[in-house]
Design a protein around this motif. Sequence first.
Motif, PDB file in Angstrom:
ATOM      1  N   MET A 272       0.844  -1.193   0.000  1.00  0.00           N
ATOM      2  CA  MET A 272       0.000   0.000   0.000  1.00  0.00           C
ATOM      3  C   MET A 272       0.883   1.248   0.000  1.00  0.00           C
ATOM      4  O   MET A 272       1.987   1.235   0.533  1.00  0.00           O
ATOM      5  CB  MET A 272      -0.898  -0.024   1.236  1.00  0.00           C
ATOM      6  CG  MET A 272      -2.092   0.899   1.151  1.00  0.00           C
ATOM      7  SD  MET A 272      -3.231   0.393  -0.149  1.00  0.00           S
ATOM      8  CE  MET A 272      -4.563   1.525   0.123  1.00  0.00           C
ATOM      9  N   THR A 273       0.413   2.310  -0.576  1.00  0.00           N
ATOM     10  CA  THR A 273       1.218   3.516  -0.716  1.00  0.00           C
ATOM     11  C   THR A 273       1.094   4.416   0.498  1.00  0.00           C
ATOM     12  O   THR A 273       0.260   4.238   1.380  1.00  0.00           O
ATOM     13  CB  THR A 273       0.768   4.304  -1.969  1.00  0.00           C
ATOM     14  OG1 THR A 273      -0.525   4.848  -1.707  1.00  0.00           O
ATOM     15  CG2 THR A 273       0.745   3.415  -3.184  1.00  0.00           C
ATOM     16  N   LEU A 274       1.931   5.446   0.522  1.00  0.00           N
ATOM     17  CA  LEU A 274       1.904   6.422   1.618  1.00  0.00           C
ATOM     18  C   LEU A 274       0.602   7.208   1.650  1.00  0.00           C
ATOM     19  O   LEU A 274       0.289   7.846   2.654  1.00  0.00           O
ATOM     20  CB  LEU A 274       3.090   7.386   1.474  1.00  0.00           C
ATOM     21  CG  LEU A 274       4.481   6.813   1.755  1.00  0.00           C
ATOM     22  CD1 LEU A 274       5.541   7.852   1.425  1.00  0.00           C
ATOM     23  CD2 LEU A 274       4.599   6.354   3.200  1.00  0.00           C
ATOM     24  N   ASP A 275      -0.161   7.182   0.550  1.00  0.00           N
ATOM     25  CA  ASP A 275      -1.421   7.932   0.493  1.00  0.00           C
ATOM     26  C   ASP A 275      -2.402   7.485   1.573  1.00  0.00           C
ATOM     27  O   ASP A 275      -3.279   8.247   1.973  1.00  0.00           O
ATOM     28  CB  ASP A 275      -2.071   7.779  -0.888  1.00  0.00           C
ATOM     29  CG  ASP A 275      -1.266   8.472  -1.973  1.00  0.00           C
ATOM     30  OD1 ASP A 275      -0.665   9.511  -1.670  1.00  0.00           O
ATOM     31  OD2 ASP A 275      -1.235   7.965  -3.101  1.00  0.00           O
ATOM     32  N   GLN A 276      -2.253   6.260   2.066  1.00  0.00           N
ATOM     33  CA  GLN A 276      -3.174   5.767   3.087  1.00  0.00           C
ATOM     34  C   GLN A 276      -2.992   6.504   4.416  1.00  0.00           C
ATOM     35  O   GLN A 276      -3.857   6.442   5.293  1.00  0.00           O
ATOM     36  CB  GLN A 276      -2.978   4.272   3.289  1.00  0.00           C
ATOM     37  CG  GLN A 276      -1.624   3.900   3.895  1.00  0.00           C
ATOM     38  CD  GLN A 276      -1.475   2.420   4.115  1.00  0.00           C
ATOM     39  OE1 GLN A 276      -2.362   1.767   4.629  1.00  0.00           O
ATOM     40  NE2 GLN A 276      -0.342   1.859   3.710  1.00  0.00           N
ATOM     41  N   TYR A 277      -1.851   7.201   4.564  1.00  0.00           N
ATOM     42  CA  TYR A 277      -1.575   7.912   5.809  1.00  0.00           C
ATOM     43  C   TYR A 277      -1.965   9.386   5.733  1.00  0.00           C
ATOM     44  O   TYR A 277      -1.503  10.195   6.528  1.00  0.00           O
ATOM     45  CB  TYR A 277      -0.096   7.774   6.170  1.00  0.00           C
ATOM     46  CG  TYR A 277       0.332   6.348   6.392  1.00  0.00           C
ATOM     47  CD1 TYR A 277      -0.107   5.640   7.510  1.00  0.00           C
ATOM     48  CD2 TYR A 277       1.153   5.696   5.476  1.00  0.00           C
ATOM     49  CE1 TYR A 277       0.271   4.311   7.702  1.00  0.00           C
ATOM     50  CE2 TYR A 277       1.529   4.374   5.661  1.00  0.00           C
ATOM     51  CZ  TYR A 277       1.088   3.696   6.786  1.00  0.00           C
ATOM     52  OH  TYR A 277       1.459   2.390   6.967  1.00  0.00           O
ATOM     53  N   ARG A 278      -2.820   9.733   4.778  1.00  0.00           N
ATOM     54  CA  ARG A 278      -3.238  11.130   4.599  1.00  0.00           C
ATOM     55  C   ARG A 278      -3.822  11.744   5.875  1.00  0.00           C
ATOM     56  O   ARG A 278      -3.481  12.871   6.227  1.00  0.00           O
ATOM     57  CB  ARG A 278      -4.240  11.239   3.447  1.00  0.00           C
ATOM     58  CG  ARG A 278      -4.575  12.655   3.049  1.00  0.00           C
ATOM     59  CD  ARG A 278      -5.674  12.665   1.996  1.00  0.00           C
ATOM     60  NE  ARG A 278      -5.264  11.998   0.775  1.00  0.00           N
ATOM     61  CZ  ARG A 278      -4.711  12.614  -0.259  1.00  0.00           C
ATOM     62  NH1 ARG A 278      -4.514  13.912  -0.216  1.00  0.00           N
ATOM     63  NH2 ARG A 278      -4.378  11.940  -1.335  1.00  0.00           N
ATOM     64  N   PRO A 279      -4.715  11.032   6.618  1.00  0.00           N
ATOM     65  CA  PRO A 279      -5.253  11.647   7.843  1.00  0.00           C
ATOM     66  C   PRO A 279      -4.179  11.976   8.871  1.00  0.00           C
ATOM     67  O   PRO A 279      -4.214  13.038   9.502  1.00  0.00           O
ATOM     68  CB  PRO A 279      -6.222  10.568   8.367  1.00  0.00           C
ATOM     69  CG  PRO A 279      -6.591   9.766   7.160  1.00  0.00           C
ATOM     70  CD  PRO A 279      -5.342   9.741   6.323  1.00  0.00           C
TER      71      PRO A 279
ATOM     72  N   ALA B 286       3.248   9.999  -3.579  1.00  0.00           N
ATOM     73  CA  ALA B 286       3.962  10.358  -2.356  1.00  0.00           C
ATOM     74  C   ALA B 286       5.196   9.477  -2.174  1.00  0.00           C
ATOM     75  O   ALA B 286       6.263   9.959  -1.776  1.00  0.00           O
ATOM     76  CB  ALA B 286       3.038  10.235  -1.147  1.00  0.00           C
ATOM     77  N   ASP B 287       5.046   8.189  -2.503  1.00  0.00           N
ATOM     78  CA  ASP B 287       6.181   7.271  -2.419  1.00  0.00           C
ATOM     79  C   ASP B 287       7.297   7.704  -3.370  1.00  0.00           C
ATOM     80  O   ASP B 287       8.479   7.704  -3.010  1.00  0.00           O
ATOM     81  CB  ASP B 287       5.740   5.850  -2.785  1.00  0.00           C
ATOM     82  CG  ASP B 287       4.548   5.380  -2.003  1.00  0.00           C
ATOM     83  OD1 ASP B 287       4.720   4.915  -0.869  1.00  0.00           O
ATOM     84  OD2 ASP B 287       3.428   5.480  -2.532  1.00  0.00           O
ATOM     85  N   ARG B 288       6.905   8.073  -4.591  1.00  0.00           N
ATOM     86  CA  ARG B 288       7.911   8.460  -5.591  1.00  0.00           C
ATOM     87  C   ARG B 288       8.693   9.696  -5.156  1.00  0.00           C
ATOM     88  O   ARG B 288       9.923   9.750  -5.298  1.00  0.00           O
ATOM     89  CB  ARG B 288       7.237   8.713  -6.952  1.00  0.00           C
ATOM     90  CG  ARG B 288       6.625   7.487  -7.581  1.00  0.00           C
ATOM     91  CD  ARG B 288       6.301   7.721  -9.043  1.00  0.00           C
ATOM     92  NE  ARG B 288       5.385   8.825  -9.261  1.00  0.00           N
ATOM     93  CZ  ARG B 288       4.064   8.707  -9.320  1.00  0.00           C
ATOM     94  NH1 ARG B 288       3.510   7.508  -9.148  1.00  0.00           N
ATOM     95  NH2 ARG B 288       3.291   9.744  -9.550  1.00  0.00           N
TER      96      ARG B 288
END
Length: 200
Positions: free
Chosen positions: A1-8, A145-147
């Motif tokens: 899973m990407t870093l986008d899941q940590y948006r909150p 975000a990962d990139r």
Amino acid sequence: MTLDQYRPQAQRIMQPAINLVRRAGITPDALTVGSFIVSALAGIAFYLGGVVSGTILVALNAAFDALDGALAREMGIAGAHGDFLDHVIDRYADIFIITGIFAGGAAPWQIGVFALTGVLMSSYLGTQAQAVGVGRFYGGILGRADRLLLIIIAGALTVMVPVEICGLNYLGWLLVIFGTLGHYTAIQRFIHVWREIGKQ
């Protein structure tokens, strides 16, 4: 899973910066345009061999990119116009930065094109899911975000530990990773969307 899941969680960490730019009267669209400008400058910097300045500018691009949406949500003005502008500029930012890296000599053009197509296709399939009625989907192994984080790390390593492996420095090998994982992410997203369409 990407870093986008940590948006909150990221929103909470960025809250002081969000408050600061809001008090300064800076709008989300201004931050989005700022991210466009610094990404273009980053590409130019990498092309000219300025790995340090290019890496710093990528970090600024990442900061602006994270802040614009967070600020819009904070102000209660998040909407289709801002979302559309953000996605268009993100794709141009990807093009500027990746092209600058390989055009600056970090990797042959073939590797650069492999990386660029992988990044663009994975991003395209994330939003195309919404276009066909499945809903936006950003799953997969490699997100934007990962990139950006990986470029910052690879840029720092290229400066601090200037070695080459099989003719490529860290940024060059990063493009190989972007191409491989980008296309793999595109395949992951394609399969997900294809299955979801079949359920409709």
